[in-house]
Enzyme design. Structure first.
Site, PDB file in Angstrom:
ATOM      1  N   HIS A 118      43.523  12.168  62.853  1.00 15.87           N
ATOM      2  CA  HIS A 118      44.298  12.944  61.869  1.00 15.87           C
ATOM      3  C   HIS A 118      43.639  14.313  61.657  1.00 15.87           C
ATOM      4  CE1 HIS A 118      46.480  13.285  57.842  1.00 15.87           C
ATOM      5  NE2 HIS A 118      45.571  14.235  57.773  1.00 15.87           N
ATOM      6  N   GLU A 119      42.324  14.302  61.429  1.00 21.97           N
ATOM      7  CA  GLU A 119      41.622  15.571  61.161  1.00 21.97           C
ATOM      8  C   GLU A 119      41.614  16.460  62.408  1.00 21.97           C
ATOM      9  OE1 GLU A 119      41.218  16.284  58.178  1.00 21.97           O
ATOM     10  OE2 GLU A 119      41.489  14.229  57.470  1.00 21.97           O
ATOM     11  N   GLN A 152      42.469  23.362  56.295  1.00 19.44           N
ATOM     12  CA  GLN A 152      43.020  22.930  55.000  1.00 19.44           C
ATOM     13  C   GLN A 152      42.446  23.727  53.830  1.00 19.44           C
ATOM     14  OE1 GLN A 152      42.342  18.499  55.873  1.00 19.44           O
ATOM     15  NE2 GLN A 152      44.140  18.482  54.585  1.00 19.44           N
ATOM     16  N   CYS A 171      47.662  12.784  53.310  1.00 20.91           N
ATOM     17  CA  CYS A 171      46.937  14.002  53.644  1.00 20.91           C
ATOM     18  C   CYS A 171      46.744  14.811  52.365  1.00 20.91           C
ATOM     19  CB  CYS A 171      47.746  14.806  54.660  1.00 20.91           C
ATOM     20  SG  CYS A 171      46.988  16.356  55.132  1.00 20.91           S
ATOM     21  N   LEU A 172      45.559  15.374  52.189  1.00 22.26           N
ATOM     22  CA  LEU A 172      45.303  16.171  50.980  1.00 22.26           C
ATOM     23  C   LEU A 172      46.205  17.408  50.928  1.00 22.26           C
ATOM     24  CD1 LEU A 172      41.412  15.947  50.704  1.00 22.26           C
ATOM     25  CD2 LEU A 172      43.116  14.683  49.389  1.00 22.26           C
ATOM     26  N   GLY A 231      38.958  12.594  54.518  1.00 26.84           N
ATOM     27  CA  GLY A 231      38.732  13.562  55.581  1.00 26.84           C
ATOM     28  C   GLY A 231      39.284  14.915  55.180  1.00 26.84           C
ATOM     29  N   HIS A 263      44.629  18.525  62.712  1.00 25.83           N
ATOM     30  CA  HIS A 263      44.661  19.726  61.855  1.00 25.83           C
ATOM     31  C   HIS A 263      44.130  20.957  62.590  1.00 25.83           C
ATOM     32  CE1 HIS A 263      46.017  18.527  57.903  1.00 25.83           C
ATOM     33  NE2 HIS A 263      45.205  17.495  57.849  1.00 25.83           N
TER      34      HIS A 263
END
Ligand code: ZN
Length: 155
Positions: free
Chosen positions: A130-131, A51, A88-89, A46, A134
């Site tokens: 999660h996304e 991000q 997480c990226l 995701g 953000h």
């Protein structure tokens, strides 16, 4: 392929509230395509627009089921509970245990700005929540139980 730079924790853009998308124009189409390219290259499941430094309410996911784009998403309902490992990226090389709802119903716009409603469970629900966080400047360590763990430490 349009690979964008992924912002990492400490970058203050990750803590800002993203703004709603008002139209699907070329700029936003390219952004979504680049977000998929960037997510797949980084082997993530995701990615949210903040991000990659863009404060728009857009995220993409691919949890192995199918690629999905969510524009201006709204969480309508959640149910149950799951505790599991999350990464997480924007926080490379780390993970932690996070408890989230097991099931989520979300309403959003697709690439044609048509509204859809989706109910997801398990990993896909985790991913969506999660996304979505953000877009509100929330990162998973805010919700984690215990400290972040290095990915290699357990291998
Ligand atoms: Zn993330």
């Amino acid at each position: 392929m349009g690979i964008r730079k992924i912002r990492t924790m400490g970058d203050e853009i990750l803590r800002k509230i993203a703004k709603p998308v008002t139209e699907m124009n070329l700029r936003n189409k390219v952004l979504v395509k680049d977000m998929f390219d960037t997510m797949y290259k980084a082997e993530g499941v995701g990615l949210a627009a903040p991000q990659v430094g863009i404060l728009k309410r857009i995220f993409v996911i691919d949890c192995g089921e199918h690629p999905l784009v969510f524009i201006n998403p709204e969480i309508l309902e959640t149910e149950g509970e799951q505790t599991g490992e999350e990464g997480c990226l924007s926080i490379p090389g780390k993970h932690a245990q996070v408890t989230r709802p097991m099931k989520v119903t979300v309403r959003a716009l697709d690439m044609n700005m048509n509204e859809f409603t989706l109910t997801a469970e398990g990993l896909e629900a985790r991913c969506i929540l999660h996304e979505n966080d953000h877009l509100n400047g929330v990162l998973y360590p805010d919700k984690a139980e215990g400290p972040l763990v290095d990915n290699e430490a357990e291998e």
